[in-house]
Write a protein that holds these residues in place. Sequence first.
Motif: not given
Length: 464
Positions: A369-387
């Motif tokens: 769950r922490e990995a999903v949270r961190v990847c949600g935050v960093l994914g936006r910063m790296y412009k990989i996730y925008a959902g």
Amino acid sequence: MSILTALFDGNKIYNFEQAFGVKDITSAPMKAAIGDWMGLYYQTEPTDREDPCQRIPVAVVHKLSKTTFSEYEAGAAGSGPKTEYITSVLGALDVCRKKAMQQALIGGQCYLKPIFLSKGVSFGVISRSDYLALGRDERGDLTDIGTAERTIVDRLYYTLLERRTVDADGWLKIESRLYRSNTEDILGTEIPLQALEKYAALEPVVVFPKPVGSIGLIPLRVPLENTVDGSLDAVSVYAPAAGLIHNINRNEAQLNGEFERGKSRIFVDDTLLERRDGRKALTDDVFVGVSGDYQSGGIDIFSPPLREASFLARKTEYLRNVESLIGLKRGLLSEVEAMERTATEVTSSAGDYNLSIIDLQEMWDGAVREAVRVCGVLGRMYKIYAGPEINPGKDVIINWGNGILYDEDQTWGDYKAMVAAGMLKPEIAVGWYFDMPTETEEDLQKIRGRYMPEVEEMAKPGDE
């Protein structure tokens, strides 16, 4: 030579502490204990005093990690871009979960490092021997950490040093430095990050534009109290039994010696054991010296039967003590005929082993769950996730099978009773059972269209 030995040894000219002007906060007893745990796990060659042929730590780690994941399933709730992104993160975690669990059990704690590539997210595993603890908060979480990554190109050693610090408000800063050396035991000379293609996109210092809330690495920590120095450092899962494992290894070496020597122990005058020209005249693993005028310097052969039975009985008792100290199911190590068990079978039987498995499952659950949270935050910063915003508590579904963190059959029975009492829509119960989304009316319609006959049967009173 490990990265820790090669790079973080304070006796070397170049090391992480000198490169960044910081100090490892790990105590000397903890450093010694970590080295001992690694040695117990990875040592294969016998010494004069110990024979690790039984590989007790390997057996413990293998059985615990295998049983922990024996009925494990993870998925994402709902549908759409968020579900697709979470599913990709969970898939990347699945690739490394066995290695990560094993490294955590060996060293007490490891870290998962999210790596964002054009094709998606992957994770690297940072073992306890490959990072330095530089600062902690009051909960014991690292707020300052040093890691190293080595690459060999054209017989030259390139080492990337990375220091991550996070402040009280969650702002993360990463400092990166690259070194090149002709040998593996020093860092060598600092060179630009662009000197190696794989690091060309890195910046020497990066401060993330939004709070990450952590060092950006996901901890996997063994839930045991520190009995080494009482600090906040995590300890190996077999740390309480380390002394016993050494005794077992010594017993094994002694028993092997008994077989190699046959039945004889030879008593001689101790003068025959004196060193001559720097060497012993007789070896003391076979000959026993007796002081005084022992039969005028003669030799007496004592030939008792091999002590196989007593040694084996003692080793079995040691193994049972290892089980008790670690919290393993009795007989898992000490009984040869003990069969492999699933997590459900272990949990449903008596013994402390149940608690160990649940603790390890909760440890991985939290890490996911922490990995999903961190990847949600960093994914936006790296412009990989925008959902949409990710809620790991609700958006991640983890199932450990019956009887682990919950009883699936009991939950299903409760759902059926609630449906029969009119307290729950049948579609929601069936959606849970078949792992289908139930958030929208469209989701419920899909369930009705596919399972309505079953729903009607299930809703009848008394149908258990």
